[in-house]
Design an enzyme around this catalytic site. Structure first.
Site, PDB file in Angstrom:
ATOM      1  N   LYS A 194      19.519  -4.623   0.541  1.00 24.63           N
ATOM      2  CA  LYS A 194      19.545  -4.173  -0.857  1.00 24.63           C
ATOM      3  C   LYS A 194      18.197  -3.530  -1.147  1.00 24.63           C
ATOM      4  O   LYS A 194      17.201  -4.216  -1.412  1.00 24.63           O
ATOM      5  CB  LYS A 194      19.778  -5.382  -1.771  1.00 24.63           C
ATOM      6  CG  LYS A 194      20.479  -5.071  -3.092  1.00 24.63           C
ATOM      7  CD  LYS A 194      19.784  -4.080  -3.978  1.00 24.63           C
ATOM      8  CE  LYS A 194      18.661  -4.703  -4.771  1.00 24.63           C
ATOM      9  NZ  LYS A 194      17.862  -3.687  -5.515  1.00 24.63           N
ATOM     10  N   GLU A 269       7.559 -12.300   1.059  1.00 23.69           N
ATOM     11  CA  GLU A 269       6.309 -11.529   1.076  1.00 23.69           C
ATOM     12  C   GLU A 269       6.096 -11.032  -0.344  1.00 23.69           C
ATOM     13  O   GLU A 269       6.794 -10.122  -0.792  1.00 23.69           O
ATOM     14  CB  GLU A 269       6.430 -10.322   2.041  1.00 23.69           C
ATOM     15  CG  GLU A 269       6.767 -10.687   3.476  1.00 23.69           C
ATOM     16  CD  GLU A 269       5.615 -11.313   4.237  1.00 23.69           C
ATOM     17  OE1 GLU A 269       4.505 -11.425   3.679  1.00 23.69           O
ATOM     18  OE2 GLU A 269       5.844 -11.725   5.388  1.00 23.69           O
ATOM     19  N   CYS A 303       0.720  -3.918  -1.252  1.00 22.22           N
ATOM     20  CA  CYS A 303       0.572  -5.364  -1.447  1.00 22.22           C
ATOM     21  C   CYS A 303      -0.782  -5.848  -0.944  1.00 22.22           C
ATOM     22  O   CYS A 303      -1.370  -6.759  -1.509  1.00 22.22           O
ATOM     23  CB  CYS A 303       1.703  -6.107  -0.773  1.00 22.22           C
ATOM     24  SG  CYS A 303       1.859  -5.740   0.977  1.00 22.22           S
ATOM     25  N   GLU A 399      -1.877  -8.705 -10.512  1.00 21.67           N
ATOM     26  CA  GLU A 399      -1.643  -7.545  -9.644  1.00 21.67           C
ATOM     27  C   GLU A 399      -1.248  -6.334 -10.492  1.00 21.67           C
ATOM     28  O   GLU A 399      -0.251  -6.379 -11.211  1.00 21.67           O
ATOM     29  CB  GLU A 399      -0.515  -7.876  -8.664  1.00 21.67           C
ATOM     30  CG  GLU A 399      -0.271  -6.769  -7.665  1.00 21.67           C
ATOM     31  CD  GLU A 399       0.887  -7.078  -6.734  1.00 21.67           C
ATOM     32  OE1 GLU A 399       1.947  -7.512  -7.214  1.00 21.67           O
ATOM     33  OE2 GLU A 399       0.726  -6.879  -5.520  1.00 21.67           O
TER      34      GLU A 399
HETATM   35  P1  NAD Z   1      10.430  -6.430  -7.519  1.00 18.88           P
HETATM   36  O1  NAD Z   1      10.251  -7.878  -7.300  1.00 18.88           O
HETATM   37  O2  NAD Z   1      10.606  -5.929  -8.912  1.00 18.88           O
HETATM   38  O3  NAD Z   1      11.728  -5.902  -6.725  1.00 18.88           O
HETATM   39  C1  NAD Z   1      11.865  -6.071  -5.336  1.00 18.88           C
HETATM   40  C2  NAD Z   1      13.335  -6.061  -4.990  1.00 18.88           C
HETATM   41  O4  NAD Z   1      13.966  -7.197  -5.568  1.00 18.88           O
HETATM   42  C3  NAD Z   1      14.102  -4.852  -5.509  1.00 18.88           C
HETATM   43  O5  NAD Z   1      15.050  -4.464  -4.531  1.00 18.88           O
HETATM   44  C4  NAD Z   1      14.803  -5.391  -6.734  1.00 18.88           C
HETATM   45  O6  NAD Z   1      15.964  -4.686  -7.065  1.00 18.88           O
HETATM   46  C5  NAD Z   1      15.117  -6.795  -6.275  1.00 18.88           C
HETATM   47  N1  NAD Z   1      15.343  -7.755  -7.371  1.00 18.88           N
HETATM   48  C6  NAD Z   1      14.845  -7.735  -8.625  1.00 18.88           C
HETATM   49  N2  NAD Z   1      15.323  -8.788  -9.339  1.00 18.88           N
HETATM   50  C7  NAD Z   1      16.129  -9.483  -8.496  1.00 18.88           C
HETATM   51  C8  NAD Z   1      16.908 -10.663  -8.642  1.00 18.88           C
HETATM   52  N3  NAD Z   1      16.954 -11.333  -9.788  1.00 18.88           N
HETATM   53  N4  NAD Z   1      17.615 -11.095  -7.578  1.00 18.88           N
HETATM   54  C9  NAD Z   1      17.567 -10.440  -6.405  1.00 18.88           C
HETATM   55  N5  NAD Z   1      16.867  -9.297  -6.206  1.00 18.88           N
HETATM   56  C10 NAD Z   1      16.142  -8.827  -7.246  1.00 18.88           C
HETATM   57  O7  NAD Z   1       9.222  -5.736  -6.796  1.00 18.88           O
HETATM   58  P2  NAD Z   1       8.843  -4.186  -6.816  1.00 18.88           P
HETATM   59  O8  NAD Z   1       8.320  -3.872  -8.168  1.00 18.88           O
HETATM   60  O9  NAD Z   1       9.993  -3.408  -6.254  1.00 18.88           O
HETATM   61  O10 NAD Z   1       7.680  -4.123  -5.727  1.00 18.88           O
HETATM   62  C11 NAD Z   1       6.355  -4.393  -6.025  1.00 18.88           C
HETATM   63  C12 NAD Z   1       5.973  -5.791  -5.583  1.00 18.88           C
HETATM   64  O11 NAD Z   1       6.226  -5.973  -4.191  1.00 18.88           O
HETATM   65  C13 NAD Z   1       4.493  -6.068  -5.737  1.00 18.88           C
HETATM   66  O12 NAD Z   1       4.314  -7.335  -6.317  1.00 18.88           O
HETATM   67  C14 NAD Z   1       3.959  -6.070  -4.311  1.00 18.88           C
HETATM   68  O13 NAD Z   1       2.800  -6.814  -4.084  1.00 18.88           O
HETATM   69  C15 NAD Z   1       5.121  -6.612  -3.573  1.00 18.88           C
HETATM   70  N6  NAD Z   1       5.021  -6.270  -2.157  1.00 18.88           N
HETATM   71  C16 NAD Z   1       4.655  -7.257  -1.281  1.00 18.88           C
HETATM   72  C17 NAD Z   1       4.512  -6.973   0.067  1.00 18.88           C
HETATM   73  C18 NAD Z   1       4.102  -8.050   1.034  1.00 18.88           C
HETATM   74  O14 NAD Z   1       4.293  -7.858   2.218  1.00 18.88           O
HETATM   75  N7  NAD Z   1       3.560  -9.170   0.588  1.00 18.88           N
HETATM   76  C19 NAD Z   1       4.747  -5.672   0.528  1.00 18.88           C
HETATM   77  C20 NAD Z   1       5.103  -4.681  -0.387  1.00 18.88           C
HETATM   78  C21 NAD Z   1       5.247  -5.004  -1.741  1.00 18.88           C
END
Ligand code: NAD
Length: 508
Positions: A194, A269, A303, A399
């Protein structure tokens, strides 16, 4: 010249997108949503629609999970010899390389990340992820043996777990999807991916690659859509055993609750607020390059960004001045411009969020040393920003996920460690010093899953990737991914006739 830099090729890729609906990929077919609904994905450089995308819901997720379940329970994938899975993964790597330019253009258009990073780093890495785990496919199920004495032998072996739900964020969707897909598939699982709603294109292109590689139907399924509508039903689905999630910490917490009823295994992550600590004895030229790259590359939407810069007081003024001068010179430009170093942020909502963080920081007393404003009148461009902050300010704690660096002085090692550890995150840390002893001591004292000494984030795929505290649970990478994507079973064999208590036998 790579075609990704050729304007005619770029126009051709863009033209092909117009009028296309980015479909789900379920059971080997590209299909629309059961509801027929779609949403738009926007070009961050203009905020004009790039394409329409199938808006997945519970029924689409259910179809995808059922397909993955069938492929796992009845299909050839988990049953074929590991070397055959290896060949499939190698084919996927070859196809990523074959379509590297198209993948790069789609990823830049969709995410706003700049071409030099995407074509130069992220697309080759996507292929490398598949090659790396193709090579490991035959060792994915290795176990340990415990030859205790002459009486018993204990050993372990591994098996695939089942159906995995892979949920990715919008910042580097191609790299992160392949980082999950490759070990998941190498270990014989099937899955539903997804991707994030703000950057759906590269997952769709990957699905085309899986179709061309002739993976058995149902082994990889892609459901597009919003988190609450498509992500949540995937997490809640009883047919899914594993959830590998990369995204925000708050989303991770929601996912953990959603999956509790069906007791999922998670790999998380999550977010970060990583420090770069620069001591006065460091090679300051190299530290400058490292710090600048590690906050402003990938538009700061990274991240492992070093979003907090701690500098030892004797060199603070001079070093910060150099950081500011460099930040001002960073080339902000269109993602497809080969010269651009920083592109537009992913979405107007995210731009507003980044801006709000900076405005609040100013109200809290942060001093703007560079940037702190939008760039241009079109798209989501934000200037590389340097703020002088204090420990404890919201901008220092939360963040931002944008091109915003907070700088602070420190007086000694203890204070640096206190500031570094004073956040709820613990993903990465960067230590710049020529004192070897101190560097290794700090690696132990700093609360972070990954510590780079005198270096920016240089990845070596066999090493574990992941965070402490609210930055995540578990580690991915190398064999660590197999610990997540396999079930390890323990077997005991007696090597002779060992005594067995004789319950119920007379005279025992
Ligand atoms: P997000 O948490 O908003 O979304 C990530 C994914 O989760 C998307 O596909 C979204 O549609 C899905 N999602 C959202 N709500 C959900 C729910 N209730 N149930 C299931 N899935 C759901 O994150 P984002 O804004 O897309 O990405 C940015 C974040 O990702 C930042 O916090 C960043 O640090 C983190 N990130 C972490 C790493 C790592 O390796 N630690 C790498 C890249 C990004």
């Amino acid at each position: 010249m790579k075609r990704a830099w050729d304007s005619r090729f770029i126009e051709e890729v863009q033209r092909r997108l117009e009028g296309t609906t980015i479909a789900h990929f379920i059971d080997g077919n590209f299909v629309e949503s059961v509801s027929g609904e779609t949403f738009e994905t926007l070009d961050p450089a203009t905020n004009r629609p790039l394409a329409r995308v199938a808006r997945g819901g519970e029924e689409d997720v259910d179809r995808a999970v059922r397909a993955a379940r069938r492929a796992f329970d009845e299909g050839p994938w988990p049953r074929m010899p590991a070397r055959e899975r290896r060949r499939y993964l190698e084919r996927v790597a070859e196809l990523i390389e074959k379509y590297a330019d198209e993948l790069a253009v789609l990823e830049c258009l969709d995410t706003g990340q700049v071409m030099r990073i995407i074509r130069g780093g992220q697309v080759p890495r996507a292929a490398a992820n598949f090659r790396f785990y193709a090579e490991k496919a035959e060792a994915a199920f290795d176990g340990r043996s415990f030859p205790v004495d002459d009486r018993f032998l204990y050993y372990t072996f591994r098996q695939p777990v089942g159906v995995a739900g892979l949920i990715t964020p919008w910042n580097t969707p191609l790299m992160l999807a392949t980082w999950k897909l490759a070990p998941c598939l190498a270990a014989g699982n099937t899955c539903v991916l997804k991707p994030a709603e703000w950057s759906p294109l590269s997952a769709w292109m990957l699905a085309r690659i899986f179709a061309e590689a002739e993976l058995p139907p149902g082994v990889v399924n892609v459901v597009q859509g919003y988190g609450e509508e498509a992500g949540a039903p995937l997490v809640a689905h009883p047919g899914v055993q594993l959830i590998s999630f990369t995204g925000e910490t708050t989303t991770g917490k929601i996912i953990m609750r959603t999956g509790a009823e069906t007791l999922k295994r998670y790999s998380f992550e999550l977010g970060g607020k990583s420090p770069a600590i620069v001591f006065a004895d460091a090679d300051l030229d190299r530290a400058l390059d490292g710090v600048i790259f590690q906050i402003f590359s990938l538009n700061g939407e990274r991240c492992t960004a070093n979003s907090r810069l701690l500098v030892e007081r004797p060199v603070y003024a001079e070093f910060v001045e150099r950081v500011v001068a460099r930040a001002r010179k960073i080339r902000v430009g269109h993602p497809l411009d080969p010269e651009a170093e920083v592109g537009p942020l992913i979405h107007p909502e995210h731009l507003t969020r980044v801006e709000a963080f900076v405005e609040e920081a100013k109200r809290e007393g942060a001093r703007v040393l560079a940037g702190g404003h939008r760039v241009g009148s079109e798209g989501n461009y934000y200037a590389p920003t340097v703020l002088e902050v204090r420990p404890g300010m919201r901008i220092e704690q939360e963040e931002v996920f944008g091109p915003v660096l907070g700088v602070m002085p420190f007086d000694d090692e203890d204070e640096a460690v206190r500031i570094a550890n004073g956040v709820r995150y613990g993903l990465a840390a960067y230590v710049w010093t020529r004192d070897v002893t101190r560097a290794h001591r700090l690696a132990r004292r700093i609360e972070a899953g990954m510590i780079w000494i005198n270096s920016h984030n240089v990845r070596h795929l066999p090493t574990p990737f992941g965070g402490m505290k609210e930055s995540g649970i578990g580690r991915e990478g190398g064999d660590y991914s197999f610990a997540f994507y396999t079930e390890e079973k323990s077997v005991m064999v007696p090597l002779g006739e060992h005594p067995i208590p004789r319950f119920g036998k007379e005279g025992s």
